[in-house]
Design a protein around this motif. Structure first.
Motif, PDB file in Angstrom:
ATOM      1  N   THR A  29      29.501  43.275  38.488  1.00 36.63           N
ATOM      2  CA  THR A  29      30.011  42.836  39.661  1.00 36.63           C
ATOM      3  C   THR A  29      29.220  43.850  40.705  1.00 36.63           C
ATOM      4  O   THR A  29      28.915  44.897  40.241  1.00 36.63           O
ATOM      5  CB  THR A  29      31.500  42.840  39.782  1.00 36.63           C
ATOM      6  N   ASP A  30      29.475  43.484  42.251  1.00 37.55           N
ATOM      7  CA  ASP A  30      28.948  44.397  43.052  1.00 37.55           C
ATOM      8  C   ASP A  30      27.486  44.669  42.904  1.00 37.55           C
ATOM      9  O   ASP A  30      27.205  45.746  42.574  1.00 37.55           O
ATOM     10  CB  ASP A  30      29.877  45.649  43.146  1.00 37.55           C
ATOM     11  N   PHE A  31      26.982  43.754  43.597  1.00 33.71           N
ATOM     12  CA  PHE A  31      25.429  43.756  43.657  1.00 33.71           C
ATOM     13  C   PHE A  31      25.036  44.377  45.237  1.00 33.71           C
ATOM     14  O   PHE A  31      23.748  43.959  45.400  1.00 33.71           O
ATOM     15  CB  PHE A  31      24.850  42.464  43.334  1.00 33.71           C
ATOM     16  N   GLY A  32      25.758  45.145  45.694  1.00 39.13           N
ATOM     17  CA  GLY A  32      25.501  45.490  46.857  1.00 39.13           C
ATOM     18  C   GLY A  32      24.083  46.498  47.167  1.00 39.13           C
ATOM     19  O   GLY A  32      23.583  46.517  48.260  1.00 39.13           O
ATOM     20  N   GLY A  38      41.051  43.420  34.315  1.00 38.47           N
ATOM     21  CA  GLY A  38      40.572  44.649  34.862  1.00 38.47           C
ATOM     22  C   GLY A  38      39.303  45.268  34.584  1.00 38.47           C
ATOM     23  O   GLY A  38      38.468  44.350  34.061  1.00 38.47           O
ATOM     24  N   ASP A  39      38.850  46.438  35.194  1.00 37.88           N
ATOM     25  CA  ASP A  39      37.586  46.886  35.034  1.00 37.88           C
ATOM     26  C   ASP A  39      37.570  48.018  33.875  1.00 37.88           C
ATOM     27  O   ASP A  39      38.340  48.232  33.030  1.00 37.88           O
ATOM     28  CB  ASP A  39      37.030  47.629  36.253  1.00 37.88           C
ATOM     29  N   LEU A  40      36.256  48.165  33.391  1.00 37.55           N
ATOM     30  CA  LEU A  40      36.086  49.011  32.237  1.00 37.55           C
ATOM     31  C   LEU A  40      36.534  50.593  32.360  1.00 37.55           C
ATOM     32  O   LEU A  40      37.260  50.973  31.353  1.00 37.55           O
ATOM     33  CB  LEU A  40      34.673  49.212  31.917  1.00 37.55           C
ATOM     34  N   LEU A  41      36.862  51.222  33.651  1.00 36.52           N
ATOM     35  CA  LEU A  41      37.457  52.201  33.699  1.00 36.52           C
ATOM     36  C   LEU A  41      38.910  52.268  33.503  1.00 36.52           C
ATOM     37  O   LEU A  41      39.390  53.125  32.818  1.00 36.52           O
ATOM     38  CB  LEU A  41      37.236  52.792  35.021  1.00 36.52           C
ATOM     39  N   LEU A  80      32.154  46.858  36.282  1.00 35.29           N
ATOM     40  CA  LEU A  80      32.001  46.358  34.915  1.00 35.29           C
ATOM     41  C   LEU A  80      33.454  45.817  34.739  1.00 35.29           C
ATOM     42  O   LEU A  80      34.400  46.426  34.094  1.00 35.29           O
ATOM     43  CB  LEU A  80      31.756  47.005  33.723  1.00 35.29           C
ATOM     44  N   LEU A  81      33.653  44.346  34.956  1.00 36.77           N
ATOM     45  CA  LEU A  81      34.819  43.668  34.729  1.00 36.77           C
ATOM     46  C   LEU A  81      34.994  43.266  33.266  1.00 36.77           C
ATOM     47  O   LEU A  81      33.957  42.862  32.669  1.00 36.77           O
ATOM     48  CB  LEU A  81      35.008  42.897  35.879  1.00 36.77           C
ATOM     49  N   CYS A  82      36.325  43.065  32.917  1.00 34.61           N
ATOM     50  CA  CYS A  82      36.451  42.521  31.591  1.00 34.61           C
ATOM     51  C   CYS A  82      37.538  41.481  31.538  1.00 34.61           C
ATOM     52  O   CYS A  82      38.585  41.584  32.252  1.00 34.61           O
ATOM     53  CB  CYS A  82      36.941  43.658  30.707  1.00 34.61           C
ATOM     54  N   LEU A 102      25.480  50.833  38.539  1.00 32.18           N
ATOM     55  CA  LEU A 102      26.079  50.559  37.200  1.00 32.18           C
ATOM     56  C   LEU A 102      27.086  51.669  37.014  1.00 32.18           C
ATOM     57  O   LEU A 102      26.744  52.785  36.853  1.00 32.18           O
ATOM     58  CB  LEU A 102      25.428  50.372  36.060  1.00 32.18           C
ATOM     59  N   LYS A 103      28.411  51.318  36.882  1.00 28.24           N
ATOM     60  CA  LYS A 103      29.552  52.237  36.302  1.00 28.24           C
ATOM     61  C   LYS A 103      30.642  51.287  36.051  1.00 28.24           C
ATOM     62  O   LYS A 103      30.775  50.406  36.170  1.00 28.24           O
ATOM     63  CB  LYS A 103      30.171  53.272  37.496  1.00 28.24           C
TER      64      LYS A 103
END
Length: 420
Positions: free
Chosen positions: A168-171, A105-108, A153-155, A148-149
């Motif tokens: 991730t997500d370099f849009g 999952g993501d850091l959030l 940030l995937l873990c 960046l948020k």
């Protein structure tokens, strides 16, 4: 060059149902959806990012070069801290990025759901990894992420003190390096869709506008609550109009965003109130310094305040931030939200400042009903902010550290003195 010329020339066509088995949705954004898929040829699992062409064509603000940028950067990056892009392909309706599957999952979601596991030593481990990856992007590749948020940030799963964090997500990512510092093969890839043009002075912005070796033409991008103060102030005055910025400054916009992420891990909430640029800027101007929940170490506070300094010149670069005291052993242990020993007078003052801010927010609400709802959500139970990040419940100050503060009634107002 037409909007889809880059795709037609560089992105092969694939009939997705013939090659992959769709398993489950993983996430959804403005332009894209992400699914867990299994490749039929070898039974391996991946994350498939599906970007709808019709959504891009209908959005007048979207530049197809942005998609070309994301594809090229995602394919180019080779680092354990970046989600690997294995393939890019398309069909009549979508563009697809076949990405490494990150299962934790993501850091959030970790900030929201695993708060008790998010000890300060775990936060140090996560922060160090984030900065190591940022060092790779900034210093080795000349790339700013610009969005960046915690959601990006995937873990990996498991113990948070052992977890691997991946960007991730370099849009919105942008090259800021000088032309001579970029590998020739990458320069050729970037020139093809018109992302760069050769100049004697260095890089050029999309469209071929020259940039000097010392400055970069940078358009405000990112998510409002993670934008640096100088970007928010520019956005308030000039909207999306590009601004010239030095190469260190564009790096320090990413650094500020990481400072906000670290604060969220330490405190469970955003450092400033508001959702719009004007609201966040007002909150920034009112606060002299960031306040923290009790139990956060002094080294962590100093680190976070340095990364989120309102003056970009005072923020460290990634390579400098990695040398800060907080990130070097021995590391503190225990939850950042509950101190195992006694709290200091400084802790009490900072908690008091946070409490007074919340009471002031209640006082400014328009209706009694809104006050009651906000008081219940933000003071009694901790509640959640607009982005779903839970706010840590307020704890009473320990005996001996109580300060004389005028009490307020449930409407956030000071009680009147009785009249004779």
């Amino acid at each position: 060059m037409s909007n889809t010329a880059f795709l037609d020339k560089h992105v092969p066509s694939v009939h997705v149902p013939d090659a992959f088995v769709l398993k489950e949705p993983l996430g959804k954004g403005k332009y894209a959806e992400v699914f867990k898929v299994q490749r039929k040829s070898d039974q391996k699992f991946f994350a498939l990012k599906q970007i709808g062409k019709s959504k891009l064509l209908l959005d007048s603000d979207f530049d197809f070069r942005q998609l070309a940028h994301e594809i090229i950067i995602s394919k180019h990056l080779e680092h354990p801290g970046c989600v690997k892009c294995h393939e890019v392909f398309q069909d009549n309706t979508n563009v697809y990025l076949l990405l490494e599957l990150v299962d934790g999952g993501d850091l959030l979601s970790i900030i929201k759901d695993r708060r008790d596991d998010l000890t300060e030593s775990a936060i140090i481990h996560i922060s160090t990894q984030i900065l190591e990856t940022l060092k790779y992007l900034h210093h080795d590749q000349g790339i700013a992420h610009r969005d960046l948020k915690p959601e990006n940030l995937l873990c990996t799963g498991g113990d948070l003190e052992q977890v691997q964090v991946k960007f991730t997500d370099f849009g919105y990512a942008k090259f800021f390096a000088r032309m001579e510092d970029i590998s020739p093969s990458l320069v050729n890839k970037l020139q093809s869709p018109g992302l760069l043009s050769r100049t004697t002075s260095g890089l050029a912005s999309p469209g071929g506008v020259p940039q000097s070796p010392s400055v970069v033409l940078n358009t405000p991008k990112g998510t409002m609550r993670y934008l640096a103060p100088e970007i928010i102030q520019h956005y308030i005055k000039h909207g999306q109009k590009p601004r010239y910025t030095t190469r260190p400054e564009i790096q320090k916009v990413d650094i500020y965003a990481i400072g906000v992420v670290v604060y969220m891990m330490l405190c469970g909430s955003f450092p400033y109130k508001g959702e719009t640029g004007v609201q966040i800027n007002d909150s920034m101007q009112k606060k002299k310094k960031l306040c923290f929940r009790a139990g956060v170490s002094k080294a962590a506070k100093n680190f976070c305040r340095s990364l989120t300094s309102k003056n970009p010149a005072e923020r460290p670069l990634a390579i400098q931030a990695l040398k800060y005291e907080w990130l070097t052993p021995p590391t503190p242990s225990g939850s950042p939200f509950i101190r195992t020993g006694e709290r200091t007078f400084e802790d009490a003052l900072e908690e008091l400042e946070l409490e007074l801010e919340e009471l002031e927010d209640l006082r400014q609400l328009d209706s009694d009903e809104d006050r009651d709802l906000a008081e219940e959500a933000h003071v009694a139970d901790g509640g959640a902010d607009a982005d779903g990040v839970e706010v840590i419940p307020r704890r009473a100050l320990p005996t001996g550290l109580q300060l004389n503060v005028p009490k307020r009634n449930h409407k956030g107002k000071k009680p009147r003195k009785p009249t004779a």
